[in-house]
Write a protein that holds these residues in place. Structure first.
Motif, mmCIF file in Angstrom:
data_model
loop_
_atom_site.group_PDB
_atom_site.id
_atom_site.type_symbol
_atom_site.label_atom_id
_atom_site.label_comp_id
_atom_site.label_asym_id
_atom_site.label_seq_id
_atom_site.Cartn_x
_atom_site.Cartn_y
_atom_site.Cartn_z
ATOM 1 N N TYR A 208 0.813 -1.206 0.000
ATOM 2 C CA TYR A 208 0.000 0.000 0.000
ATOM 3 C C TYR A 208 0.855 1.268 0.000
ATOM 4 O O TYR A 208 0.477 2.290 -0.550
ATOM 5 C CB TYR A 208 -0.918 0.018 1.231
ATOM 6 C CG TYR A 208 -1.985 -1.037 1.220
ATOM 7 C CD1 TYR A 208 -2.437 -1.593 0.029
ATOM 8 C CD2 TYR A 208 -2.547 -1.491 2.408
ATOM 9 C CE1 TYR A 208 -3.425 -2.565 0.029
ATOM 10 C CE2 TYR A 208 -3.539 -2.467 2.424
ATOM 11 C CZ TYR A 208 -3.968 -2.996 1.227
ATOM 12 O OH TYR A 208 -4.931 -3.953 1.229
ATOM 13 N N LEU B 191 1.422 3.330 2.454
ATOM 14 C CA LEU B 191 0.679 4.387 3.137
ATOM 15 C C LEU B 191 1.247 4.662 4.527
ATOM 16 O O LEU B 191 1.582 5.799 4.858
ATOM 17 C CB LEU B 191 -0.796 3.992 3.266
ATOM 18 C CG LEU B 191 -1.604 3.925 1.970
ATOM 19 C CD1 LEU B 191 -2.984 3.348 2.244
ATOM 20 C CD2 LEU B 191 -1.721 5.297 1.344
ATOM 21 N N SER C 81 -5.863 6.381 2.932
ATOM 22 C CA SER C 81 -6.376 5.014 3.053
ATOM 23 C C SER C 81 -7.805 4.913 2.531
ATOM 24 O O SER C 81 -8.180 3.919 1.897
ATOM 25 C CB SER C 81 -6.320 4.561 4.522
ATOM 26 O OG SER C 81 -4.996 4.527 4.997
ATOM 27 N N ILE D 44 -9.234 1.187 1.806
ATOM 28 C CA ILE D 44 -9.035 0.421 3.037
ATOM 29 C C ILE D 44 -10.234 0.641 3.957
ATOM 30 O O ILE D 44 -10.535 1.773 4.330
ATOM 31 C CB ILE D 44 -7.732 0.850 3.734
ATOM 32 C CG1 ILE D 44 -6.534 0.495 2.839
ATOM 33 C CG2 ILE D 44 -7.599 0.180 5.092
ATOM 34 C CD1 ILE D 44 -5.201 0.942 3.394
ATOM 35 N N TRP E 19 -10.240 2.863 7.431
ATOM 36 C CA TRP E 19 -9.619 4.193 7.400
ATOM 37 C C TRP E 19 -10.201 5.105 8.474
ATOM 38 O O TRP E 19 -9.485 5.923 9.072
ATOM 39 C CB TRP E 19 -9.825 4.832 6.024
ATOM 40 C CG TRP E 19 -11.256 5.150 5.720
ATOM 41 C CD1 TRP E 19 -12.167 4.348 5.096
ATOM 42 C CD2 TRP E 19 -11.955 6.358 6.057
ATOM 43 N NE1 TRP E 19 -13.388 4.976 5.029
ATOM 44 C CE2 TRP E 19 -13.283 6.208 5.601
ATOM 45 C CE3 TRP E 19 -11.578 7.543 6.689
ATOM 46 C CZ2 TRP E 19 -14.232 7.200 5.757
ATOM 47 C CZ3 TRP E 19 -12.527 8.541 6.858
ATOM 48 C CH2 TRP E 19 -13.836 8.370 6.384
ATOM 49 N N ALA F 103 -3.108 -0.640 7.573
ATOM 50 C CA ALA F 103 -2.616 0.046 6.371
ATOM 51 C C ALA F 103 -1.322 -0.532 5.815
ATOM 52 O O ALA F 103 -0.745 0.040 4.895
ATOM 53 C CB ALA F 103 -2.420 1.534 6.665
#
Length: 202
Positions: free
Chosen positions: A64, A66, A118, A123, A126, A176
């Motif tokens: 990801y 993130l 996110s 996701i 988030w 995440a």
């Protein structure tokens, strides 16, 4: 495989540091007259470890990308502050709460950005990152303001702040960060780099 090992190391490091923050927070709430000098050294040590974990996380290139996106600069800052707290303990005794409050507030603001990214990434959790980040940011802000002259009250507030910071990092790392068994971004990039620009089917 090497990338996955780095991601796993960063993830485990995040989880361990998060637990340490929660444990230290509980100790400060239970023992509000905790030694400030010892707190500086413990806090400095945790900052150094957390900074190193963040740097490893930034270099891990998880799927990801993130949770670790801001961790290089912030990790270096934490290492520097941690070293200062350990080496210059006497000078930092009266500033420990402000330093930790600013660090927590900054991290919470970055986590708010991560929660927004996110959401855009799809996701599901988030909103949980966002909610805890706002709560943590508020605690860090109060810690910087030092709303009471009572050292015990401030120490309890620091304990609460450390707990929320630990929970925030734990939630972020679990929601995440994605580890996949076959992650080959470098190979894919290399294949694209080898494509003949003169091919007509492109």
């Amino acid at each position: 495989m090497y990338l996955n090992n780095r991601i796993k190391a960063a993830k485990i490091g995040y989880i361990m540091i998060s637990i340490l923050l929660c444990v230290l927070g509980i100790v400060l709430i239970a023992v509000p007259d905790f030694s400030v000098t010892l707190l500086c050294r413990l806090g400095g040590g945790i900052m150094v470890l957390f900074g190193l974990v963040k740097i490893v996380g930034y270099c891990s290139k998880d799927l990801y990308r993130l949770a670790f996106q801001f961790d290089l600069a912030f990790g270096i800052l934490l290492v520097a502050l941690g070293v200062i707290l350990i080496i210059r303990t006497d000078a930092m005794v009266n500033l420990i709460c402000i330093v930790m409050g600013i660090c927590v507030l900054a991290d919470a603001l970055l986590k708010i950005q991560i929660s927004i990214d996110s959401k855009a990434f799809g996701i599901p959790k988030w909103w949980l990152i966002l909610a805890v980040a706002i709560l943590t940011g508020a605690a860090g802000f109060l810690l910087v303001l030092r709303p009471s002259e009572s050292a015990q009250v401030v120490m309890i507030l620091l304990g609460v702040t450390l707990i929320t910071e630990g929970v925030l990092n734990l939630i972020t790392i679990l929601t995440a960060v994605k580890i996949i068994r076959h992650q080959l971004p470098e190979v894919i990039d290399a294949e694209y780099c080898q494509i003949d620009p003169n091919r007509e089917d492109m």
